[in-house]
Structures are given as structure tokens and as C-alpha cells.
Design an enzyme around this catalytic site. Structure first.
Site, short mmCIF file in Angstrom:
data_model
loop_
_atom_site.label_atom_id
_atom_site.label_comp_id
_atom_site.label_asym_id
_atom_site.label_seq_id
_atom_site.Cartn_x
_atom_site.Cartn_y
_atom_site.Cartn_z
N ALA A 253 0.83 -1.21 0.00
CA ALA A 253 0.00 0.00 0.00
C ALA A 253 0.87 1.26 0.00
O ALA A 253 0.54 2.25 -0.64
CB ALA A 253 -0.94 -0.01 1.19
N ARG B 186 -6.78 7.59 -1.65
CA ARG B 186 -6.29 8.79 -0.97
C ARG B 186 -6.78 10.10 -1.59
O ARG B 186 -6.34 11.17 -1.24
CB ARG B 186 -4.76 8.81 -0.94
CG ARG B 186 -4.18 7.75 -0.05
CD ARG B 186 -2.72 7.98 0.18
NE ARG B 186 -2.47 9.03 1.14
CZ ARG B 186 -1.34 9.71 1.19
NH1 ARG B 186 -0.38 9.49 0.34
NH2 ARG B 186 -1.16 10.64 2.09
N HIS C 275 7.44 2.80 0.94
CA HIS C 275 7.94 4.09 0.43
C HIS C 275 9.41 3.96 0.03
O HIS C 275 9.83 4.44 -1.01
CB HIS C 275 7.83 5.18 1.51
CG HIS C 275 6.47 5.33 2.10
ND1 HIS C 275 6.26 5.70 3.39
CD2 HIS C 275 5.23 5.12 1.56
CE1 HIS C 275 4.96 5.74 3.64
NE2 HIS C 275 4.32 5.39 2.55
#
Ligand code: SF4
Length: 534
Positions: free
Chosen positions: A64, A95, A195
Site C-alpha cells: 500500500a 487517498r 515508500h
């Protein structure tokens, strides 16, 4: 609610921990710190460690973070999820990232959800064949410049090699850059690992791969801005007004070519430290581009960040133009604050959100005269709380070792020596705790139970978190503002964003709707029962 007497944080902590089994309590204790208000050195907090199994956490998975957070807002890279459709759906535009393709036929794939939709037989016999076919199908339909393949948990478990498929397909298709991400959901303790993985692959496969130098005198990349609710649009407006050239935003309202040419920027400014500091550092090592931490959440922070950028370029005309922009935009800010502040002054807030948001939004609450009682990150590391100087003290654990560390070297042809003023802070971030008051509670990876206990004890006027927490908090009679997707509001960044936020928050903390709601047990007698023996 604002007049409620606030209990001592240590008592609340004790009460929360008392309910846990001893081992769990021992672990959670280290992630709950009563801030001492020391501006020079923050207290140590435990962060970026695995959530205790069984505890309901706010966190997302590594996939995610990679697909949904970092790559999600890019409009012309096809994001292909290799895995069951549920994973793809989970990270499909959840988002509210927005994008604005230029007029005409520019691609925008953000509204689509691409997935190999793995079935039982792919798990048993392998899914590489299906993946190859899916890449081909996506290419035939859309002819994109790039396709990113994202690995989900089952892919890691059965051992499909997404990188080999990506290499083959890049060679076969010829004009499409196909690259893979080993971002299986279980790869790290939270979305933070995703990330890092996203940053590595973007750096390896996209950044610096084109050589079309953008025009403009003061070229800047914004890193860690994801254009939720149109935030990046507002920053683009301000940058243009101030005369700054935005080469690329990572990755709100972004496109492939902007990433590929981003190495031409003269400065990287970092918004969300946790999601993208890796790219900032790699670009500094390879191209020499310096980076500085900024915050465009809040009118004062926006003004301060613009001044920092102008100071870096050290150009008289730019400095003057930035001051004019600030002056012009401040008029409306002051008028709005003067009107709304009497209603918000003294109210209280709590923020438990990912990345730098739990820190940045405290600025906006300050501007409204509101106090932040407690805050924490969903996927922060110790440096996000305590400041970057503690990085050498952080022990690298097995979970972090799991993530590929790519070796970045100085590029002799492309490296430029930038002059850095001593007055500005470079490659630094002081963390959240230094900006919080003494006595405020800082909690990493807050659990559902802890959230309920905090609300019960503190009765804050507003709670900021995400969709998973929204309705539970509201059922306690406390308004919740989502700071991952902004509900239906925004933009909240920059000057216009600050005004939007002031208005939304004032409306939320003054609404009488909570007094009008009556729970069923409040109007009818409670029915009591007991188990019959036998
Ligand atoms: S944890 Fe694994 S299975 Fe769940 S959404 Fe993430 S990648 Fe998919």
C-alpha cells in the site's frame, strides 16, 4: 468540550498499559512518551517496530505504501498490481489524489485499477505467465511510457520474479519502461517500507533518464507532496506567482517525464520526510542537488518555506517577489483568522496520522489558537519524532535489513556543485517532538483501544486520523477530520488551503450536531441479563 479538565498524561498511560498483558505493556510503554518540551533534545521513543499481533493498528501494508502512496498519484505510469484483486482495490485512489493532465490527449490512468487478478491456480502453478500477458494487454490498450509491477504477499510466497518479467517485457516492447517493485505487503512493519522500495526503484529506473532541461531560472522539485484534495495545485499556483519553476512533484499531479528530468532541479524541498527522504539523499549524492525540509501546511509555515527557498537562490528580485506574494496572500488569511478564531481559541486537538502530517497540521491548529494534546505517527521512524541527528543511533533491525539498499555514486558528468548558505539548514529535520508542548502525549503506532481511552480521558474537540478510525471516533461524539484523504475537503496546503482548513475546523468544532444525537441506551432502560447456570 474545551473546558474539560485534562488529566495528567502519566495517569492515562498507566491506565492504558494496565489493561495489557505484561509483555505487551512492556513493549507499548516504550512507544508512549510524555513530551518534556525540550527544544534541544527530544526524549527517546520506540518507533518503526512490528505491531503486536492482535492489536488493531492504523497501519497499512508495504504494498500500500509503495503502490498507493508514492506511485499512486502519477497519472501516466500504469500501476499493475500482481496479486489478488483485493490488494489492488485497497490501493486504488483511496487517498483522493488528484491530477490535471494538460489539454488534449495526455494520458491519465489514475482512474483505472490494473491487476493480474491472481486465482488459486496461479498460486499453485505460478503467476509469471499471467503477468506477462497482463503487461502485454495493458501495453496494447494504452501504449504507456511506463508500467510499474507491484508485488503483493502471494507473489512473494510463491516466488514469482517480477523483475525478470519486467526486464523481458521492456526488451520485447521496446518503447515502454517496465519495472518491478518487491513490495510484498509483509516486507516491512508498515507502509513505510513500501515508500523506501518505491523510492529505490524510481531512482534506479526513472529519475535522470531523460535530458530535456526544463526552462526557468529557479528550478525546484517538491518531494513528499501527494496532491490530496488538490494540495499540489495550490502549491503550483504559489510557485508560479513567486516565479519559481516546479520541475517535478513527487508524486502529486506528476507524470513520467517530470520524474525523468527531475535531476535538472537546483533544489529539492521535502514535505513528507518519512516517505521520500531516500530520494532526496540519493539525488544529492549523485547529482549534488541540495535538499531542505519545508512545510507548506499552515500560512506561517508556507511563508517561512517560501522565504527559505528564496534565500537559497539568493536573488534580490526573487526575494522581493516572494515577499509580495506573502503580503498579498496574508490579507485574506488575517481576515479569516480574525473572524473564526474566537470560536476555535482554546479548543483541543489530537492527531494520529502517517508521515509528517501529524506534525505539520499542528501548525494550522496553532494558527486557530487550538492546543494539540496528543499526536503520533502511523509509520514514523525515530528520526521523524526526535530529529535526524539520532539516525546513527538507530539500530538496524531485521525488517529494515530486508529492504534493498541501493548503492548510489556521484555522477562525474551530471554532478553540479551548488553553493549552500550557512544560514540555512540542510538535509535536516528536527522532528515532531521539539515542536510540541511539555506534557503532551506522543504515541507511535497507536492502537484502537488506546485511541478510545485517549478520547475518554481527554475529550478532545477534534481528532484527526484516517478512514479506519473515523466512525469509531465519531460514535464517541468527537468530530474526526481525515488527514489522509481530507474527507471531501481540501486543498489544505498553502495559503488557500489554510483558509479552507480554518473554515472546516471551525465548522466541525462548533457544530451542535453531537448534542442532538441520542444513543439508544440513553432513551430506553438498560436491559440486564445473566447467564443461566448449567
Ligand atoms: S498485506 Fe498483502 S494481501 Fe494484504 S493488501 Fe497488502 S499485499 Fe495484499
Amino acid at each position: 468540550m474545551g473546558e474539560h479538565t485534562i488529566p495528567a498524561p502519566e495517569l492515562i498511560k498507566e491506565e492504558i498499559l494496565a489493561k495489557y498483558p505484561t509483555k505487551v505493556a512492556r513493549k507499548r510503554k516504550k512507544s508512549m512518551v510524555t513530551n518534556d518540551g525540550n527544544k534541544d533534545k527530544a526524549l527517546e521513543i520506540q518507533a518503526n517496530v512490528r505491531t503486536v499481533p492482535g492489536i488493531i493498528t492504523q497501519r497499512g501494508c508495504t504494498y500500500a505504501g509503495c503502490k498507493g502512496v508514492v506511485l499512486g498519484p502519477t497519472r501516466d505510469i500504469i500501476n499493475l498490481t500482481h496479486g489478488p484483486i483485493g490488494c489492488g482495490f485497497y490501493s486504488w485512489l483511496t487517498r483522493r489524489n488528484q491530477t490535471k493532465p494538460a489539454e488534449g490527449s495526455e494520458e491519465n490512468f489514475m482512474n483505472y485499477c490494473f491487476s493480474t487478478d491472481m486465482q488459486d491456480q496461479n498460486i499453485v502453478f505460478g503467476g509469471e505467465k499471467k503477468l506477462r500477458k497482463a503487461v502485454q494487454e495493458a501495453y496494447d490498450l494504452f501504449h504507456p511510457k511506463a508500467i510499474g509491477i507491484f508485488s503483493t504477499c502471494p507473489v512473494g510466497l510463491i516466488g514469482d520474479d517480477v523483475h525478470a518479467v519486467a526486464r523481458e517485457m521492456t526488451a520485447e516492447l521496446g518503447d515502454c519502461n517496465v519495472f518491478g517493485f518487491s513490495c510484498e505487503g509483509y516486507k516491512g512493519v508498515s507502509q513505510s517500507a513500501g515508500h523506501h522500495i518505491a523510492n529505490n526503484q524510481l531512482f534506479k529506473h526513472v529519475i535522470g533518464t531523460q535530458d530535456k532541461e526544463p526552462e526557468g531560472k529557479f528550478k525546484v522539485n517538491i518531494l513528499g507532496e501527494y496532491n490530496i484534495g488538490g494540495d499540489a495545485f495550490e502549491l503550483e499556483r504559489i510557485f508560479e506567482k513567486a516565479g519559481l519553476t516546479l520541475v517535478s512533484t513527487f508524486s502529486g499531479n506528476s507524470h513520467y517525464n517530470s520524474f525523468a528530468n527531475s535531476h535538472f532541479a537546483d533544489l529539492n524541498v521535502v514535505m513528507c520526510h518519512r516517505s521520500i527522504n531516500y530520494v532526496a539523499e540519493m539525488m544529492e549524492t549523485k547529482y549534488g542537488i541540495p535538499w531542505m525540509k519545508v512545510n507548506f501546511i499552515g500560512a506561517e509555515s508556507t511563508a517561512k518555506s517560501l522565504r527559505k527557498i528564496a534565500e537559497y537562490f539568493d536573488d534580490k528580485e526573487l526575494i522581493q517577489r516572494v515577499e509580495e506574494v506573502i503580503k498579498e496572500e496574508t490579507i485574506q488569511i488575517e481576515e479569516t483568522v480574525a473572524k473564526l478564531r474566537p470560536n476555535t481559541e482554546g479548543k483541543t486537538a489530537m492527531l494520529f496520522v502517517g508521515g509528517s502530517r501529524a506534525h505539520h497540521y499542528q501548525e494550522l491548529f496553532n494558527e486557530l489558537g487550538m492546543k494539540t494534546l496528543a499526536a503520533g505517527y502511523e509509520f514514523g521512524h525515530r528520526d521523524d519524532y526526535e530529529g535526524r541527528e539520532i539516525i546513527p543511533d538507530i539500530k538496524v533491525d531485521a525488517d529494515s535489513r530486508n529492504i534493498e539498499e541501493i548503492k548510489v555514486e556521484k555522477s562525474d558528468e551530471e554532478f553540479r556543485d551548488y553553493t549552500k548558505s550557512d544560514k540555512l539548514e540542510w538535509s535536516e529535520y528536527g522532528g515532531m517532538m521539539r515542536d510540541m508542548e511539555s506534557g503532551s502525549l506522543v504515541i507511535d503506532d497507536i492502537s484502537h483501544y488506546e485511541t478510545e481511552k485517549l478520547i475518554e480521558a481527554y475529550k478532545p474537540d477534534i481528532f484527526c486520523a484516517g478512514i479506519k478510525e473515523k466512525y469509531v471516533v465519531q460514535k464517541s461524539g468527537v468530530p474526526l477530520k481525515q488527514l489522509h484523504s481530507y474527507d471531501y475537503g481540501g486543498p489544505y496546503a498553502g495559503f488557500v488551503g489554510a483558509i479552507n482548513f480554518y473554515k472546516d475546523i471551525e465548522r466541525m468544532v462548533t457544530t451542535r450536531v453531537w448534542d442532538l444525537v441520542e444513543a439508544p441506551w440513553e432513551k430506553s432502560t438498560q436491559v440486564e441479563a445473566q447467564y443461566a447456570a448449567g
